[in-house]
Design a protein around this motif. Structure first.
Motif, PDB file in Angstrom:
ATOM      1  N   PRO A  11     -29.518 -28.255 -14.924  1.00  0.00           N
ATOM      2  CA  PRO A  11     -29.853 -27.001 -15.598  1.00  0.00           C
ATOM      3  C   PRO A  11     -30.440 -25.999 -14.625  1.00  0.00           C
ATOM      4  CG  PRO A  11     -31.465 -28.707 -16.112  1.00  0.00           C
ATOM      5  CD  PRO A  11     -30.347 -29.372 -15.377  1.00  0.00           C
ATOM      6  N   VAL A  12     -30.115 -24.738 -14.828  1.00  0.00           N
ATOM      7  CA  VAL A  12     -30.620 -23.663 -13.985  1.00  0.00           C
ATOM      8  C   VAL A  12     -31.699 -22.915 -14.754  1.00  0.00           C
ATOM      9  CG1 VAL A  12     -30.047 -21.551 -12.746  1.00  0.00           C
ATOM     10  CG2 VAL A  12     -28.397 -23.436 -12.836  1.00  0.00           C
ATOM     11  N   ARG A  13     -32.847 -22.748 -14.135  1.00  0.00           N
ATOM     12  CA  ARG A  13     -33.942 -22.048 -14.795  1.00  0.00           C
ATOM     13  C   ARG A  13     -33.598 -20.577 -14.961  1.00  0.00           C
ATOM     14  NH1 ARG A  13     -37.826 -18.827 -13.281  1.00  0.00           N
ATOM     15  NH2 ARG A  13     -37.193 -19.012 -11.099  1.00  0.00           N
ATOM     16  N   ALA A  14     -33.677 -20.102 -16.191  1.00  0.00           N
ATOM     17  CA  ALA A  14     -33.362 -18.700 -16.459  1.00  0.00           C
ATOM     18  C   ALA A  14     -34.490 -17.805 -15.957  1.00  0.00           C
ATOM     19  CB  ALA A  14     -33.168 -18.485 -17.956  1.00  0.00           C
ATOM     20  N   ALA A  15     -34.124 -16.730 -15.283  1.00  0.00           N
ATOM     21  CA  ALA A  15     -35.120 -15.783 -14.798  1.00  0.00           C
ATOM     22  C   ALA A  15     -35.573 -14.892 -15.950  1.00  0.00           C
ATOM     23  CB  ALA A  15     -34.523 -14.922 -13.688  1.00  0.00           C
ATOM     24  N   PRO A  16     -36.806 -14.375 -15.909  1.00  0.00           N
ATOM     25  CA  PRO A  16     -37.251 -13.437 -16.937  1.00  0.00           C
ATOM     26  C   PRO A  16     -36.299 -12.254 -17.026  1.00  0.00           C
ATOM     27  CG  PRO A  16     -39.084 -14.131 -15.561  1.00  0.00           C
ATOM     28  CD  PRO A  16     -37.835 -14.657 -14.914  1.00  0.00           C
ATOM     29  N   ALA A  17     -36.012 -11.807 -18.257  1.00  0.00           N
ATOM     30  CA  ALA A  17     -35.017 -10.755 -18.446  1.00  0.00           C
ATOM     31  C   ALA A  17     -35.456  -9.425 -17.856  1.00  0.00           C
ATOM     32  CB  ALA A  17     -34.724 -10.599 -19.941  1.00  0.00           C
ATOM     33  N   ASN A  18     -36.757  -9.147 -17.856  1.00  0.00           N
ATOM     34  CA  ASN A  18     -37.250  -7.843 -17.415  1.00  0.00           C
ATOM     35  C   ASN A  18     -38.350  -7.999 -16.368  1.00  0.00           C
ATOM     36  OD1 ASN A  18     -35.633  -6.256 -19.319  1.00  0.00           O
ATOM     37  ND2 ASN A  18     -36.915  -7.224 -20.875  1.00  0.00           N
ATOM     38  N   ALA A  19     -38.084  -8.788 -15.349  1.00  0.00           N
ATOM     39  CA  ALA A  19     -39.088  -9.053 -14.324  1.00  0.00           C
ATOM     40  C   ALA A  19     -39.394  -7.800 -13.516  1.00  0.00           C
ATOM     41  CB  ALA A  19     -38.606 -10.158 -13.395  1.00  0.00           C
ATOM     42  N   VAL A  20     -40.653  -7.680 -13.101  1.00  0.00           N
ATOM     43  CA  VAL A  20     -41.116  -6.526 -12.335  1.00  0.00           C
ATOM     44  C   VAL A  20     -41.744  -7.002 -11.031  1.00  0.00           C
ATOM     45  CG1 VAL A  20     -42.604  -4.492 -12.329  1.00  0.00           C
ATOM     46  CG2 VAL A  20     -41.621  -5.310 -14.472  1.00  0.00           C
ATOM     47  N   ALA A  21     -41.343  -6.405  -9.919  1.00  0.00           N
ATOM     48  CA  ALA A  21     -41.952  -6.691  -8.620  1.00  0.00           C
ATOM     49  C   ALA A  21     -42.717  -5.456  -8.168  1.00  0.00           C
ATOM     50  CB  ALA A  21     -40.886  -7.054  -7.595  1.00  0.00           C
ATOM     51  N   ILE A  22     -43.979  -5.609  -7.818  1.00  0.00           N
ATOM     52  CA  ILE A  22     -44.842  -4.492  -7.425  1.00  0.00           C
ATOM     53  C   ILE A  22     -45.330  -4.702  -5.996  1.00  0.00           C
ATOM     54  CG2 ILE A  22     -46.910  -3.168  -7.975  1.00  0.00           C
ATOM     55  CD1 ILE A  22     -46.743  -4.240 -10.811  1.00  0.00           C
ATOM     56  N   PHE A  23     -45.110  -3.693  -5.158  1.00  0.00           N
ATOM     57  CA  PHE A  23     -45.560  -3.752  -3.769  1.00  0.00           C
ATOM     58  C   PHE A  23     -46.460  -2.556  -3.464  1.00  0.00           C
ATOM     59  CE2 PHE A  23     -41.788  -6.278  -3.667  1.00  0.00           C
ATOM     60  CZ  PHE A  23     -41.890  -7.142  -2.595  1.00  0.00           C
ATOM     61  N   GLY A  24     -47.584  -2.816  -2.825  1.00  0.00           N
ATOM     62  CA  GLY A  24     -48.363  -1.748  -2.225  1.00  0.00           C
ATOM     63  C   GLY A  24     -47.923  -1.589  -0.781  1.00  0.00           C
ATOM     64  N   VAL A  25     -47.620  -0.355  -0.369  1.00  0.00           N
ATOM     65  CA  VAL A  25     -47.083  -0.102   0.972  1.00  0.00           C
ATOM     66  C   VAL A  25     -47.920   0.969   1.659  1.00  0.00           C
ATOM     67  CG1 VAL A  25     -45.094   0.711   2.282  1.00  0.00           C
ATOM     68  CG2 VAL A  25     -44.745  -0.711   0.257  1.00  0.00           C
TER      69      VAL A  25
END
Length: 405
Positions: A11-25
């Motif tokens: 089985p493949v783990r389903a990724a969250p449908a609306n994932a958010v990645a936040i970076f401070g630059v």
């Protein structure tokens, strides 16, 4: 004929449908601290809203498996054989060497094993008439594993008595305080393998002595060391955590995507799509900070929806403002509105051409080579989150739907 049995795929783990990645630059070294603060503000505000759930980065960057300590284990076994054969001189030497081997690798330490080693070392020294040495070893055993008690079936009354004296003396000493600060913050602190809180850690009360301390944060290389806690005084540990190799590459990519030129361009930087694909994220939020010619700090926040190609831009931050338009909190609220209201405009179907194509830049060697060579400074932690969807709203013009490229 019997039916052929075919193994089902894993089985493949389903990724969250609306994932958010936040970076401070940080676009300049002088803006490093402000980038971390802006990222923290956005993360805190999104979390407090209740409709954004943060996901542990351990999923994307699992920590390395403990390696164990074969050399220490072998020395312990040799010491135990000598102890059982009534050779306390050889046993004391082997147990001391085993303890030193364990101490040299605090990241792979098993506190209960170290405590057991010191216990046998003290018992061996006591058989040799070295009461002071035995008491010191028993104290080290209690510092490693406070719940340790000598087994009456293995150790005689003399061991029980001296061990009890060491325990009483240790309990009578005034406790010290362990203070731990890390960059970035939010790391778990483990003392003797037990979780005592997260950084910034104001103070963990401990008996005086030398303790194995581990600092763990998903996406970063684990840090482990020994700290000498003094009685009736604070002992501070400061460390800057090194990024895990995968996160370092993503930071470099975020730095390149967070430049002024990239923010001003009409299209999304290729690094945004690469970051989204690597983290299974639908949204990428970049909080860039910089210093103007007069030394004043400013920030600019942009966000991309890689599925619909919607984009949030024009969110500026004046670090001189504490609230209202232009403040960091206001920028965070703009991001929140974009994430929770980024539905497509009425009458329009979702784009069939995501930012990440089948011929992804992630598969191009030149991309990660270029990303790794970026010299700009990046501050803060990457957060992955899932958002609940609600009716669309454009935070720029107030109309339904997101902001198209």
């Amino acid at each position: 004929a019997p039916k052929k049995v075919v193994d089902a795929p894993a089985p493949v783990r389903a990724a969250p449908a609306n994932a958010v990645a936040i970076f401070g630059v940080a676009r300049q070294p002088a803006a490093t601290d402000s980038a971390a603060k802006l990222e923290d503000t956005i993360t805190r505000r999104l979390g407090s809203a209740g409709d954004v759930q943060f996901v542990d980065l351990a999923t994307a960057f699992p920590p390395p498996e403990p390696q164990g300590n074969p050399r220490g284990d072998a020395l312990f076994d040799e010491g135990r054989a000598a102890y059982d054969n009534l050779d306390p001189d050889a046993a004391a030497v082997k147990f001391k060497a085993a303890a030193e081997a364990y101490v040299q690798r605090p990241g792979d330490l098993r506190p209960e094993k170290l405590g057991e080693t010191y216990l046998f070392q003290g018992a061996s020294q006591l058989l040799n008439g070295d009461v002071a040495g035995a008491k010191a070893a028993f104290t080290n055993a209690l510092l490693a594993e406070p719940s340790l008690t000598p087994d009456a079936g293995l150790f005689g009354q003399d061991v029980q008595r001296v061990f009890s004296e060491a325990q009483s003396d240790l309990n009578a000493q005034p406790q010290g305080t362990l203070v731990v600060n890390t960059q970035p913050q939010g790391a778990r602190v483990l003392v003797r393998g037990r979780d005592v809180g997260t950084t910034p850690l104001a103070g963990a009360k401990l008996a005086p002595g030398r303790y194995p301390v581990q600092v763990v944060l998903p996406g970063y290389a684990p840090f482990a060391t020994y700290v000498e806690v003094k009685p009736s005084a604070p002992t501070e540990l400061k460390t800057k955590l090194g990024s895990a190799p995968g996160l370092s590459a993503l930071r470099d990519a975020a730095t390149k995507a967070g430049t002024e030129a990239a923010f001003d361009a009409d299209g999304a930087p290729p690094e945004v799509g690469a970051i989204a694909e690597r983290l299974n994220a639908r949204y990428v939020v970049l909080a860039a900070t910089f210093q103007d010619k007069k030394g004043r700090l400013h920030g600019e926040v942009q966000a991309w929806d890689v599925r619909t190609k919607n984009r949030l831009r024009g969110v500026e931050v004046d670090f001189g403002k504490r609230d209202g338009k232009g403040s960091a909190d206001y920028a965070a609220d703009q991001v929140h509105t974009f994430l929770t209201g980024a539905a497509l405009p009425q009458g329009r179907e979702e784009s069939k051409e995501p930012l990440v194509s089948s011929d992804s830049v992630l598969r191009k060697p030149w991309f990660w080579a270029a990303a790794a060579g970026v010299a700009a400074v990046t501050a803060g932690v990457v957060y992955v989150a899932t958002t609940d969807r609600s009716p669309g709203f454009n935070p720029v013009n107030g109309l339904p739907g997101g902001i198209s490229f």
